[in-house]
Design a protein around this motif. Structure first.
Motif, PDB file in Angstrom:
ATOM      1  N   ASP A 410      18.648  48.278 -29.577  1.00  0.00           N
ATOM      2  CA  ASP A 410      18.885  47.027 -28.435  1.00  0.00           C
ATOM      3  C   ASP A 410      17.101  46.651 -29.760  1.00  0.00           C
ATOM      4  N   VAL A 411      16.524  47.290 -29.674  1.00  0.00           N
ATOM      5  CA  VAL A 411      14.710  47.327 -29.699  1.00  0.00           C
ATOM      6  C   VAL A 411      15.295  45.920 -31.167  1.00  0.00           C
ATOM      7  N   LEU A 412      16.306  46.591 -32.458  1.00  0.00           N
ATOM      8  CA  LEU A 412      15.679  45.828 -33.460  1.00  0.00           C
ATOM      9  C   LEU A 412      16.828  44.609 -33.054  1.00  0.00           C
ATOM     10  N   ALA A 413      17.546  44.151 -31.979  1.00  0.00           N
ATOM     11  CA  ALA A 413      18.486  42.801 -31.659  1.00  0.00           C
ATOM     12  C   ALA A 413      17.381  42.105 -31.265  1.00  0.00           C
ATOM     13  N   GLU A 414      16.454  42.649 -30.308  1.00  0.00           N
ATOM     14  CA  GLU A 414      15.887  41.928 -29.347  1.00  0.00           C
ATOM     15  C   GLU A 414      14.598  41.378 -30.633  1.00  0.00           C
ATOM     16  N   ALA A 415      14.148  42.167 -31.548  1.00  0.00           N
ATOM     17  CA  ALA A 415      13.273  41.436 -31.903  1.00  0.00           C
ATOM     18  C   ALA A 415      13.494  40.321 -33.234  1.00  0.00           C
ATOM     19  N   GLY A 416      14.862  40.485 -33.701  1.00  0.00           N
ATOM     20  CA  GLY A 416      15.258  40.075 -34.539  1.00  0.00           C
ATOM     21  C   GLY A 416      15.618  37.913 -33.969  1.00  0.00           C
ATOM     22  N   SER A 417      15.727  38.196 -32.624  1.00  0.00           N
ATOM     23  CA  SER A 417      16.463  37.173 -31.844  1.00  0.00           C
ATOM     24  C   SER A 417      14.870  36.766 -31.870  1.00  0.00           C
ATOM     25  N   TRP A 418      13.378  37.276 -31.229  1.00  0.00           N
ATOM     26  CA  TRP A 418      12.188  36.416 -30.221  1.00  0.00           C
ATOM     27  C   TRP A 418      12.085  35.753 -32.619  1.00  0.00           C
ATOM     28  N   LEU A 419      11.763  36.681 -33.073  1.00  0.00           N
ATOM     29  CA  LEU A 419      10.333  36.665 -34.379  1.00  0.00           C
ATOM     30  C   LEU A 419      11.654  35.260 -35.331  1.00  0.00           C
ATOM     31  N   ALA A 420      12.651  35.027 -34.994  1.00  0.00           N
ATOM     32  CA  ALA A 420      13.792  33.468 -34.977  1.00  0.00           C
ATOM     33  C   ALA A 420      13.214  32.521 -34.741  1.00  0.00           C
ATOM     34  N   GLY A 421      12.365  32.869 -33.554  1.00  0.00           N
ATOM     35  CA  GLY A 421      11.871  31.307 -33.221  1.00  0.00           C
ATOM     36  C   GLY A 421      10.972  31.267 -33.173  1.00  0.00           C
ATOM     37  N   TRP A 422      10.100  31.675 -34.061  1.00  0.00           N
ATOM     38  CA  TRP A 422       7.883  32.341 -33.859  1.00  0.00           C
ATOM     39  C   TRP A 422       7.749  31.220 -34.044  1.00  0.00           C
ATOM     40  N   GLU A 423       7.677  30.473 -35.406  1.00  0.00           N
ATOM     41  CA  GLU A 423       7.319  29.090 -36.074  1.00  0.00           C
ATOM     42  C   GLU A 423       6.744  28.550 -35.126  1.00  0.00           C
ATOM     43  N   GLU A 424       8.227  27.909 -34.892  1.00  0.00           N
ATOM     44  CA  GLU A 424       8.494  26.611 -33.457  1.00  0.00           C
ATOM     45  C   GLU A 424       7.838  26.986 -32.553  1.00  0.00           C
ATOM     46  N   SER A 425       7.257  28.407 -31.922  1.00  0.00           N
ATOM     47  CA  SER A 425       6.444  28.632 -30.380  1.00  0.00           C
ATOM     48  C   SER A 425       4.904  28.223 -31.310  1.00  0.00           C
ATOM     49  N   ARG A 426       4.825  29.064 -31.886  1.00  0.00           N
ATOM     50  CA  ARG A 426       3.091  28.893 -32.760  1.00  0.00           C
ATOM     51  C   ARG A 426       2.703  27.221 -32.672  1.00  0.00           C
ATOM     52  N   THR A 427       3.833  26.168 -33.640  1.00  0.00           N
ATOM     53  CA  THR A 427       3.292  24.821 -33.447  1.00  0.00           C
ATOM     54  C   THR A 427       2.970  24.109 -31.706  1.00  0.00           C
ATOM     55  N   ALA A 428       4.070  24.221 -31.123  1.00  0.00           N
ATOM     56  CA  ALA A 428       3.559  23.822 -29.893  1.00  0.00           C
ATOM     57  C   ALA A 428       2.402  24.199 -28.793  1.00  0.00           C
ATOM     58  N   LEU A 429       2.096  25.653 -29.316  1.00  0.00           N
ATOM     59  CA  LEU A 429       0.835  25.994 -28.802  1.00  0.00           C
ATOM     60  C   LEU A 429      -0.335  25.282 -29.296  1.00  0.00           C
ATOM     61  N   GLN A 430      -0.259  25.186 -30.580  1.00  0.00           N
ATOM     62  CA  GLN A 430      -1.498  24.298 -31.219  1.00  0.00           C
ATOM     63  C   GLN A 430      -1.682  22.705 -31.099  1.00  0.00           C
ATOM     64  N   ALA A 431      -0.671  22.388 -30.547  1.00  0.00           N
ATOM     65  CA  ALA A 431      -0.643  20.727 -29.772  1.00  0.00           C
ATOM     66  C   ALA A 431      -1.280  20.794 -28.501  1.00  0.00           C
ATOM     67  N   ARG A 432      -1.109  21.645 -28.587  1.00  0.00           N
ATOM     68  CA  ARG A 432      -0.785  21.699 -26.373  1.00  0.00           C
ATOM     69  C   ARG A 432      -2.636  21.714 -26.423  1.00  0.00           C
ATOM     70  N   ILE A 433      -3.133  22.522 -26.785  1.00  0.00           N
ATOM     71  CA  ILE A 433      -4.791  22.528 -27.731  1.00  0.00           C
ATOM     72  C   ILE A 433      -5.266  22.108 -28.294  1.00  0.00           C
ATOM     73  N   GLU A 434      -4.748  21.301 -28.594  1.00  0.00           N
ATOM     74  CA  GLU A 434      -5.989  19.747 -29.674  1.00  0.00           C
ATOM     75  C   GLU A 434      -6.387  19.037 -28.512  1.00  0.00           C
ATOM     76  N   THR A 435      -4.593  18.101 -27.498  1.00  0.00           N
ATOM     77  CA  THR A 435      -4.452  17.601 -26.409  1.00  0.00           C
ATOM     78  C   THR A 435      -5.342  17.512 -25.116  1.00  0.00           C
ATOM     79  N   ALA A 436      -5.755  19.147 -25.348  1.00  0.00           N
ATOM     80  CA  ALA A 436      -6.736  19.993 -24.278  1.00  0.00           C
ATOM     81  C   ALA A 436      -8.234  19.576 -24.504  1.00  0.00           C
ATOM     82  N   GLN A 437      -8.129  19.617 -25.609  1.00  0.00           N
ATOM     83  CA  GLN A 437      -9.663  19.381 -26.457  1.00  0.00           C
ATOM     84  C   GLN A 437     -10.318  17.879 -26.364  1.00  0.00           C
TER      85      GLN A 437
END
Length: 996
Positions: A410-437
């Motif tokens: 179960d751990v291997l399956a869940e980690a693989g699913s979450w790491l697959a969308g990591w780059e997209e999530s990080r890009t969205a959060l960085q955009a929010r920080i720039e807008t707030a600044q």
């Protein structure tokens, strides 16, 4: 005291920093402080007073110093007053900063800074300033001690407000007393008056309290005497009360003692009669007792004769019971053995019933051997038990391995699913920080625009409000001016009417044989008479008071109008001509954009936190996946080892448990069988032993019954009595014997037999006679006791009243002495001819000194015409002591100071102020006052009088003094070269110093 330098920052009307060099101004002796109305001339004097005492004069001290800050000051400029002076030979520097609300260093709004003070002294040897204190209290005490005067005294002596002294000249005695009391600190004499009055009231209350207690004791004595005492018709505090009460108490005590003697004689006679009746009653009761005793003995003897057969049967029953007592131990032993045998037989039957049928006929020895064999077989199963326990642990461990394998999957399956969308999530959060600044930057820019916009809006609203207030204030000032002119005209009319009828007023004081104050004649053939419309002094004073009140209201309205106009000018300067609606719209737009930017910028922190948490989650999931892969590889070899060990253990257990389900079940079966066999063997041996003991007990019982005389053991058991029956039978036998002996004794008594032969005794008649005698004795005793208590109570109350009178005598003398002193100090005593209070007497002496000192300068200012004198005459019904008159050398008449003209009133009040300054200075310990300030009033003088007044002021330089004149008079600017000008402007007032 000499002032050297004054530095003012953001104080009153001065928005910036201003300095005054008093050394340069004082060089010429006289200097002028001038400027337009509202420019801030008085504020310069307020700054000097605030530097010295931490407060401004009079009613201008409000809000704990919060109102001293200039409205023209820049937001970050701190209000500060620094004064350099020399006093008592010491050069000091005082710096004071009142409390103020400054803008917060972080965020919006303001914060309150507390007031601060510094005191420094110049050290001539070291040529440097040294710090003395930063405590408000210590600095205030040090300055007050050095100057020797309070703030009120300083404001009257150094700042010389001429308006106050003009009112002092016209005031009545009470108003003069209040001012002089503040200046000369005669509070201690008023406290003496108050203390004497309090002691008089306290002593009077104690005397009245003592008299009230004496009257209370008198009422108690009257109540104790049953109304036979007459009370004096006097109230507490009236003379003769104590003597009257003590006399009435003596009469009451004599009467009570006579009543006590009569009651004692009556009690003696009643007690003698009661003793005779008591003896007769005792004789009758004894006769009745003997007669009833003999009759009852005869009745009891007949009853005993009837019950004689029952007594003999009871004796026979008691003898058989005593014989059966010898067989009782054998009976108890047989019953105990039989009970033990029944219990042992029941236990054996119960134990054999639980055994298998194969052991039904076995004896005790056979059962013991079978139990031993079962125990030996149970010991051989211990090794199989340990194998079975290990097999259970292997099954559990194998299950845990499978569970861990599923969890890692179960751990291997869940980690693989979450790491697959990591780059997209990080890009969205960085955009929010720039807008707030970006929003935070906009918020700071808009925040800098909010405060100026809000201040302009507030100023515009104040401008609109003050525009209407200015018209209202102008109308009120015009109305007050008209009322003042009308009141002045009325006062002048009334004064003229009084002067026209002054002859009648003087004639009212004429007495036959006494010289006239006008012509000197002792005969008064035709004195003037008052007509119907005559105006007296009181009417003139009322009209003058009304005029003065109207004049003060006019001045107040004009001051209010000036304040409103200055406030309107300041608000217009800040807001400009822009309409209020437009400024409000601009402020609302800035506020809306500011709030929107703040809302967008508020998510900056949360966005940073969310990105940090996401990165941490990424690291954690990556580590979890690597650890799960390592655990999966290590589980393969462990699973194979567990399977091999399990197969070997299962083969061993199959051989050990036989037909049972498990080794544990087989062991439990053997343990239960061994326990049952052991229990059955013990029960069989116990049954055999109890049967033998029962047989032996039967033989001993038969032998004991035969020796006691009974045919069978059952007969002995029947004759035997238990303890309760034995005690009851013995009690009956003893009672019959005791009763028989008692009856025989009574029948043998000679006095009882003799009493039975006499007539029956009448006890009730004798008791009635004795009760009547006892009642008469009690009544006499109660009367005697009441008379004794009455005497005792009257003696006690009389002693207490006498002691109270003795204690009250010194207190009454103290009251008379204190009351005489209090009346003398308060001016209400007949010994005080002028009705002068103690404080007024002291103030009259001070006023006489002030008048003498003022006359020196007034005589010069008036070219030798006027002299101030103190008068202690009474005015009307009031008290005397604080009158002030002026003697006119041209007419030789002495008149009231209120009759002086405007100019005369000015230089008279100036002379009075200078004289008061000299007296207060001497009173303060001789502290030199080298710098004085004189307020307005010079405009009411003509040129010649002005020259004379200036000569007097210039003569103060002979005592090394410098005098500052505060005035609007233009002619003074030409006469006095050293000047300090106050110039007002839209951004606040400034000081200009020249001519030095």
């Amino acid at each position: 005291m000499r002032l050297h330098r004054l530095d003012i920052t953001a104080f009153g009307p001065f928005g910036g920093s201003q300095s005054v060099d008093f050394d340069a101004l004082s060089a010429a002796g006289l200097f002028l402080l001038h400027g337009p109305t509202g420019a801030g001339k008085t504020s310069v004097l307020d700054a000097v007073c605030y530097a010295l005492y931490g407060a401004v004069p009079g009613t201008r001290q409000t809000g704990q110093g919060m109102t001293l800050r200039s409205d023209h000051a820049v937001g970050n400029t701190r209000t500060e007053i620094r004064l350099e002076l020399t006093v008592a030979g010491r050069r000091l520097e005082i710096t004071r900063q009142p409390p103020w609300e400054r803008p917060k260093k972080r965020g919006l709004g303001t914060t309150l800074d507390k007031a601060q003070s510094w005191l420094r002294e110049y050290d001539a040897k070291a040529a440097a300033w040294k710090d003395l204190s930063r405590s408000h209290q210590e600095i205030g005490e040090e300055i007050t001690q050095l100057l020797g005067m309070s703030r009120e005294q300083f404001c009257q002596v150094v700042l010389l407000p001429q308006g106050d002294f003009a009112r002092f000249l016209r005031a009545d005695a009470e108003a003069r007393g209040r001012l002089l009391g503040r200046l000369f600190d005669t509070h201690r004499f008023a406290e003496v008056e108050k203390r004497l009055a309090e002691r008089r009231r306290a002593a009077e209350a104690q005397v009245r309290e003592g008299d009230a207690a004496l009257l209370a004791d008198a009422h108690r004595m009257q109540q104790a005497a049953s109304g036979a005492m007459e009370l004096p018709d006097l109230a507490p505090g009236e003379p003769g009360l104590a003597e009257a009460v003590l006399g009435a108490a003596a009469v009451a005590r004599s009467t009570a003692r006579e009543q006590l003697t009569v009651a004692h004689c009556r009690l003696t006679a009643a007690e003698s009669a009661q003793a005779a009746t008591d003896r007769a009653l005792a004789d009758i009761r004894e006769l009745d007792r003997l007669q009833r005793r003999f009759t009852q003995a005869q009745e009891r003897a007949a009853l005993l004769e009837e019950r004689a057969d029952g007594y003999r049967q009871a004796q026979t029953r008691m003898e058989r019971a005593r014989k059966a007592e010898a067989v009782a131990p054998a009976l108890d032993l047989r019953e105990s053995a039989e009970a033990d045998h029944r219990r042992a037989a029941s236990a054996e039957a119960h134990a054999r019933a639980r055994l298998p049928e194969t052991f039904a006929g076995a004896g005790a020895a056979g059962l013991v051997a079978a139990a031993r064999r079962a125990a030996e077989e149970l010991g051989g199963l211990e090794s199989a038990r340990r194998a079975e326990q290990r097999l259970t642990e292997l099954v559990t461990e194998r299950t845990d391995l499978e569970r861990q394998e599923r969890a890692d999957e179960d751990v291997l399956a869940e980690a693989g699913s979450w790491l697959a969308g990591w780059e997209e999530s990080r890009t969205a959060l960085q955009a929010r920080i720039e807008t707030a600044q970006e929003a935070a930057t906009r918020s700071e820019q808009l925040g800098a625009q909010r405060e100026p916009t809000r201040k302009r809006l507030d100023a515009a609203r104040m401008r609109d409000q003050l525009a209407g207030d200015t018209d209202t204030a102008a109308d009120q000032a015009r109305l007050a001016r008209e009322q003042s002119l009308g009141a002045k005209a009325h006062w002048l009319d009334v004064r003229e009417q009084r002067l026209n009828g002054i002859a009648a007023e003087l004639a009212a004081r004429l007495e036959d044989g006494v010289a006239c104050a006008v012509c000197g004649a002792t005969d008064h053939p035709a004195p003037a008479r008052k007509d119907a419309g005559h105006v007296d002094r009181e009417a003139e004073e009322e009209a003058l008071a009304a005029y003065q009140g109207a004049e003060e209201r006019q001045a107040e309205r004009e001051r209010h109008l000036g304040v409103v106009r200055e406030a309107l000018a300041a608000a217009t300067a800040e807001a400009g001509d822009t309409p209020t609606d437009r400024l409000a719209a601009e402020y609302e737009e800035v506020e809306r954009l500011y709030e929107r930017a703040r809302a967008e910028a508020s998510v900056l922190h949360s966005a940073h936190e969310e990105l940090r948490r996401a990165e941490a989650e990424h690291e954690r999931r990556t580590a979890d996946r690597q650890q799960a892969e390592v655990r999966a590889a290590s589980r393969v070899g462990h699973r194979e080892r567990l399977d091999r060990e399990k197969a070997l253990l299962e083969e061993e257990l199959t051989q050990a448990r036989g037909a049972a389900d498990s080794v544990a079940a087989r062991a439990a079966q053997l343990e239960r069988q061994a326990a049952l066999l052991t229990e059955a063997a013990d029960s069989a041996r116990a049954a055999e032993d109890t049967a033998q003991r029962l047989k032996d007990a039967d033989a001993r019982l038969a032998d004991a019954a035969f020796r006691a005389g009974f045919d069978t053991p059952q007969a002995a058991a029947t004759a035997l009595l238990d303890d309760a029956a034995h005690r009851e039978l013995q009690r009956r036998l003893d009672a019959w014997q005791s009763e028989e002996a008692a009856v025989r004794a009574v029948l043998a008594e000679t006095d009882a037999a003799a009493a039975a032969r006499q007539p029956a005794a009448d006890v009730e008649a004798a008791e009635r006679a004795a009760a009547a005698a006892a009642r008469r004795t009690r009544e006499a005793a109660s009367a005697r006791d009441a008379a004794a208590r009455r005497c005792t109570e009257l003696d006690r109350l009389s002693e207490r009243a006498t002691a109270g009178v003795r204690r009250l005598a010194p207190l009454r003398e103290e009251y008379d002495r204190v009351a005489r002193l209090a009346g003398l100090a308060a001016g209400t005593s007949a010994d005080n001819e002028r009705k002068m209070r103690l404080e007024a007497y002291v103030l009259a002496a001070r006023l006489e000194q002030v008048a003498a000192a003022a006359t020196v300068r007034l005589h010069r200012m008036s070219s030798g015409r006027y002299t101030l004198v103190h008068s202690d005459d009474r005015s009307g019904r009031g008290r005397s002591g604080l009158g002030l008159h002026v003697v006119d050398a041209w007419t030789g008449r002495e008149r009231d100071t209120s009759t002086l003209s405007g100019g005369e009133t000015f230089f008279a009040s100036l002379a009075l102020a200078l004289g008061l300054a000299d007296v207060v200075t001497d009173e303060a310990g001789g502290v030199r006052l080298d710098t004085l300030f004189i307020d307005e009033g010079f405009g009411s003088l003509d040129d010649q009088t002005l020259d004379e007044v200036l000569d007097v002021l210039d003569s103060l330089r002979e005592r090394d003094r410098s005098v500052g004149i505060v005035s609007h008079v233009a002619d003074l600017r030409r006469r006095i070269h050293a000047q300090l000008e106050v110039v007002k402007g839209r951004s606040g007032s400034v000081l200009r110093q020249r001519g030095h």
